[in-house]
Motif scaffolding. Structure first.
Motif, PDB file in Angstrom:
ATOM      1  N   VAL A 126      26.307  85.442  97.996  1.00 11.93           N
ATOM      2  CA  VAL A 126      27.295  85.887  97.301  1.00 11.93           C
ATOM      3  C   VAL A 126      26.184  85.109  95.224  1.00 11.93           C
ATOM      4  O   VAL A 126      26.467  85.309  94.771  1.00 11.93           O
ATOM      5  N   GLU A 127      26.589  83.727  95.621  1.00 12.03           N
ATOM      6  CA  GLU A 127      25.242  83.276  94.530  1.00 12.03           C
ATOM      7  C   GLU A 127      24.386  83.541  94.349  1.00 12.03           C
ATOM      8  O   GLU A 127      24.008  83.629  92.678  1.00 12.03           O
ATOM      9  N   ILE A 128      23.316  83.579  95.504  1.00 10.30           N
ATOM     10  CA  ILE A 128      21.855  84.222  94.840  1.00 10.30           C
ATOM     11  C   ILE A 128      21.949  85.648  94.255  1.00 10.30           C
ATOM     12  O   ILE A 128      21.154  85.626  93.404  1.00 10.30           O
ATOM     13  N   CYS A 129      22.635  86.565  94.379  1.00  9.22           N
ATOM     14  CA  CYS A 129      22.364  87.840  94.385  1.00  9.22           C
ATOM     15  C   CYS A 129      22.901  87.731  93.101  1.00  9.22           C
ATOM     16  O   CYS A 129      22.945  88.365  92.057  1.00  9.22           O
ATOM     17  N   SER A 130      23.676  87.049  92.212  1.00  8.28           N
ATOM     18  CA  SER A 130      24.838  86.859  91.276  1.00  8.28           C
ATOM     19  C   SER A 130      23.974  86.939  90.393  1.00  8.28           C
ATOM     20  O   SER A 130      24.380  87.241  89.011  1.00  8.28           O
ATOM     21  N   ARG A 131      23.283  85.689  90.524  1.00  6.44           N
ATOM     22  CA  ARG A 131      22.350  85.212  89.459  1.00  6.44           C
ATOM     23  C   ARG A 131      21.044  85.638  88.940  1.00  6.44           C
ATOM     24  O   ARG A 131      21.057  85.695  88.433  1.00  6.44           O
ATOM     25  N   ALA A 132      20.262  86.248  90.646  1.00  4.79           N
ATOM     26  CA  ALA A 132      20.033  87.445  90.189  1.00  4.79           C
ATOM     27  C   ALA A 132      20.089  89.077  89.379  1.00  4.79           C
ATOM     28  O   ALA A 132      18.885  89.091  88.617  1.00  4.79           O
ATOM     29  N   TYR A 133      21.499  89.242  89.431  1.00 12.04           N
ATOM     30  CA  TYR A 133      21.578  90.308  89.006  1.00 12.04           C
ATOM     31  C   TYR A 133      22.120  89.934  87.202  1.00 12.04           C
ATOM     32  O   TYR A 133      21.488  91.258  86.463  1.00 12.04           O
TER      33      TYR A 133
ATOM     34  N   THR B 241      28.786  91.686 101.578  1.00 14.78           N
ATOM     35  CA  THR B 241      28.929  92.665 100.508  1.00 14.78           C
ATOM     36  C   THR B 241      30.061  93.368  99.628  1.00 14.78           C
ATOM     37  O   THR B 241      29.754  93.827  98.305  1.00 14.78           O
ATOM     38  N   ARG B 242      30.858  93.257 100.231  1.00 15.36           N
ATOM     39  CA  ARG B 242      32.556  93.234  99.282  1.00 15.36           C
ATOM     40  C   ARG B 242      32.324  92.438  98.180  1.00 15.36           C
ATOM     41  O   ARG B 242      32.565  93.045  97.132  1.00 15.36           O
ATOM     42  N   ASP B 243      31.988  91.217  97.974  1.00 17.79           N
ATOM     43  CA  ASP B 243      32.269  89.852  97.071  1.00 17.79           C
ATOM     44  C   ASP B 243      30.791  90.100  95.704  1.00 17.79           C
ATOM     45  O   ASP B 243      30.934  90.705  93.965  1.00 17.79           O
ATOM     46  N   ILE B 244      29.295  90.797  96.880  1.00 18.16           N
ATOM     47  CA  ILE B 244      29.066  90.606  95.453  1.00 18.16           C
ATOM     48  C   ILE B 244      28.661  92.677  94.344  1.00 18.16           C
ATOM     49  O   ILE B 244      28.815  92.529  93.354  1.00 18.16           O
ATOM     50  N   LYS B 245      29.280  93.510  95.253  1.00 14.80           N
ATOM     51  CA  LYS B 245      29.737  94.426  94.511  1.00 14.80           C
ATOM     52  C   LYS B 245      30.914  94.392  93.513  1.00 14.80           C
ATOM     53  O   LYS B 245      30.292  95.197  92.349  1.00 14.80           O
ATOM     54  N   LYS B 246      32.010  93.381  93.577  1.00 13.38           N
ATOM     55  CA  LYS B 246      32.797  93.266  92.728  1.00 13.38           C
ATOM     56  C   LYS B 246      32.006  92.434  91.708  1.00 13.38           C
ATOM     57  O   LYS B 246      32.202  92.809  90.669  1.00 13.38           O
ATOM     58  N   ALA B 247      31.621  91.494  92.014  1.00 15.16           N
ATOM     59  CA  ALA B 247      30.216  90.531  90.673  1.00 15.16           C
ATOM     60  C   ALA B 247      28.882  91.217  89.846  1.00 15.16           C
ATOM     61  O   ALA B 247      28.955  90.823  89.055  1.00 15.16           O
ATOM     62  N   CYS B 248      29.023  92.202  90.629  1.00 17.56           N
ATOM     63  CA  CYS B 248      27.856  92.556  90.119  1.00 17.56           C
ATOM     64  C   CYS B 248      27.719  94.224  89.691  1.00 17.56           C
ATOM     65  O   CYS B 248      27.293  95.189  91.207  1.00 17.56           O
ATOM     66  N   PRO B 249      28.129  94.904  88.465  1.00 18.08           N
ATOM     67  CA  PRO B 249      28.851  96.589  89.096  1.00 18.08           C
ATOM     68  C   PRO B 249      27.754  96.942  89.156  1.00 18.08           C
ATOM     69  O   PRO B 249      26.577  97.105  88.378  1.00 18.08           O
ATOM     70  N   HIS B 250      28.233  98.423  89.473  1.00 20.60           N
ATOM     71  CA  HIS B 250      26.721  99.569  89.894  1.00 20.60           C
ATOM     72  C   HIS B 250      25.722  98.939  90.518  1.00 20.60           C
ATOM     73  O   HIS B 250      24.366 100.101  90.782  1.00 20.60           O
TER      74      HIS B 250
END
Length: 599
Positions: free
Chosen positions: A496-503, A544-553
């Motif tokens: 979640v941390e890395i994907c949110s940062r990249a987004y 997956t569930r948390d990334i979809k919440k943190a990174c809309p669309h």
């Protein structure tokens, strides 16, 4: 740009008509084309209409003025073939001369427009610099015995378009018009050149795009449907998008109607004066054409309209009169979706079913495919791709990362061959490599909108941003691996941390469309015998569930077969693990996965 946007909200704008039709009326001879400057040129020059901007500028000015007097708001520069490949037929492909032709053509149009605006200051007139389609194609082979051969490369097209663009900008254009597109890959090279040059020179100028549907099939010459064509080129955020040439208004109507509903930009159309007759002429009168166009305007399809082959000032005058009572089309609110394409569209949104990405055209994952590529048995390798599509793959993943291969050449050769196979090329391509040069080689071969698999933060933010910028410029969606400077994410929190940062980097630094960001939070093998690995499957699902919440669309993808790798050789167990994993991952928000589509 502000003036143009204001005008487009007020009324339907009028584009001019055919340049070639008007030039024919002057019945020019060889000496007229040559003028004094080129009187000793070694090859024939009659028919080189673009040269007239240098040798007979007063004629080109008269034509522009005739269209402006007929009601045109926008005139097109006399540069349809003013490029390296268009001028090669006359031995005039030198960059200096091509540049000069574009400068001269733009200046003639600029002067005509400025003179018309001075007479009616409340009606500003604008110059659209035309980048024509080029008489070469990057997506098709002329050799029936070698479908992978190409006469021109993406980089050659990009360089040629850049020279023409620089000249038109020097001459004073207001809009760039990429028109009569019959090969989307040619157009992608033009858009790459435009975006690259604009960024380097801090230019912000509207871009119009116009394709040509060549026959009753409803597709452009290289096989794309109109929606696939739109998906492939919308990354430039064009001011307007539409069609011209090849067909008359009656034949174009269904395609204009369809595009009007899906394009979140303005619509431009300039049809021929009907279909060509047996002598190559056009029989549709101004009144006939205007009647058809009025129906489009009444139906709310139009923002910019003019004429192509066979049209003259009388046609434009009649069109302007016919549409003036109708309001312009309102740009629709189009639902957010990842809009991919091969020859056909593949749209993925939050309500889409799970997307199968075929995994078998991968030399690192398929021993059979690897053998076929190493042996250069491309016919059989193509059958592997075909089987995947027939078995339900909506995207095919292609990987050429093998130490014994020239990966760039293998990727280029295979993608060029796929382009000649409509039953394979109808789906989007996922270009899969750990090596950026191989990814970029692949991006230069696909006319559709594909997916890059993958980029990541493992080499730091600067490299990540630069690669993402180039993917966007090539018109591709991206898979971002959950991988940063300290390694791959293996826990729920790290994913979640890395994907949110990249987004956040992609959105803040590049305004990268969120729907074109696809995260791969790493599917790792469970039951390896190491206790810390036992929760890897659940970690992916929860992340997956948390990334979809943190990174809309944003979307989620993964290599499904990895989860069962500890059980290789035991297919019944592997298939059971995959089924259970997918059941829970899809419920959590997983949108696509690299799978064996046949299973």
């Amino acid at each position: 740009m502000k003036t143009l946007e204001e005008l487009l909200k007020e009324r339907i704008l009028i584009l001019d008509g055919a340049m070639g039709t008007m030039i024919q009326g002057y019945k020019l001879e060889e000496a007229d084309y040559r003028g004094d400057r080129f009187k000793d040129w070694p090859s024939d020059l009659k028919g080189n209409n673009d040269l007239l901007s240098l040798t007979q500028p007063q004629i080109i000015s008269e034509i522009h003025t005739a269209y402006l007097d007929a009601g045109a708001d926008i005139v097109e520069t006399n540069t349809f073939n003013a490029n390296y490949y268009g001028m090669a037929d006359y031995g005039m492909e030198q960059d200096e001369l091509v540049y000069e032709l574009n400068v001269a053509a733009a200046r003639v149009a600029r002067e005509a427009c400025d003179a018309a605006t001075a007479k009616t200051p409340d009606k500003p007139r604008l110059v659209a610099g035309v980048l024509g389609p080029m008489p070469v194609t990057a997506s098709m082979s002329k050799d029936v015995n070698n479908p992978g051969a190409r006469d021109v490369s993406f980089d050659q097209l990009r360089a040629a378009y850049t020279v023409s663009l620089k000249g038109m900008l020097e001459g004073g254009i207001d809009i760039v018009l990429v028109e009569t597109v019959f090969d989307t890959l040619n157009a992608k090279a033009a858009l790459f050149a435009i975006d690259e040059y604009f960024e380097a020179n801090n230019i912000d100028m509207p871009v119009m795009i116009s394709g040509t549907i060549t026959d009753a099939s409803g597709r452009i010459l290289t096989g794309q449907t109109p929606e696939a064509f739109w998906n492939s080129l919308r990354h430039i955020k064009p001011l307007s998008f539409g069609f011209n040439c090849a067909l008359g208004a009656k034949e174009l109507r269904p395609h204009v109607e369809a595009m009007s509903a899906i394009a979140d930009c303005y619509i431009n159309v300039h049809p021929n004066a009907g279909l060509p007759n047996a002598f190559g002429g056009f029989d549709e009168t101004p009144e006939m054409l205007a009647e058809e166009i009025a129906d489009w305007a009444r139906s709310g399809f139009l923002n910019i309209v003019g004429g192509c082959c066979g049209t003259g000032p009388d046609h434009i005058r009649a069109i302007a009169e016919a549409v003036k009572e109708f309001p312009p089309r309102q740009v629709p609110d189009v639902p957010v979706a990842c809009r991919l394409s091969g020859l056909e569209p593949c749209n993925i949104d939050e309500n889409s079913l799970f997307v199968n990405v075929g995994e078998r055209t991968n030399v690192t994952g398929s021993a059979r495919f690897k053998r076929l590529i190493l042996e250069e048995d491309y016919d059989e390798a193509l059958s592997v791709a075909r089987e995947q599509v027939e078995n339900g793959a909506q995207v095919i993943d292609i990987n050429m990362d093998e130490g014994m291969l020239d990966g760039e050449k293998a990727m280029t050769d295979f993608l060029n061959l796929i382009a000649s196979e409509p039953d394979i090329a109808r789906v989007p391509v996922m270009i899969d490599s750990s090596k950026w040069p191989i990814i970029e080689a692949g991006l230069k071969c696909i006319q559709g909108k594909g997916i890059v698999n993958s980029i990541s933060l493992k080499e730091g933010e600067d490299s990540f941003i630069q690669q993402a910028r180039l993917c966007r410029r090539y018109g591709a969606a991206i898979i971002v691996m959950a991988f940063d400077e300290t390694g791959q994410a293996d826990t729920h929190a790290r994913k979640v941390e890395i994907c949110s940062r990249a987004y956040n980097l992609l959105r803040d630094k590049l305004d990268f469309p969120p729907e074109d960001i696809i995260f791969d939070p790493n599917v790792f093998a469970v039951a390896t015998g190491i206790e810390e690995h036992n929760n890897y499957g659940v970690d992916f699902i929860e992340a997956t569930r948390d990334i979809k919440k943190a990174c809309p669309h944003a979307l989620i993808s993964g290599g499904v077969s990895n989860v069962s790798f500890s059980f290789r050789g035991n297919n019944p167990v592997r298939e059971a693990i995959h089924a259970v994993f997918l059941y829970h991952a899809i419920k959590a928000g997983m949108d696509m996965g690299i799978v064996n589509a046949g299973q």
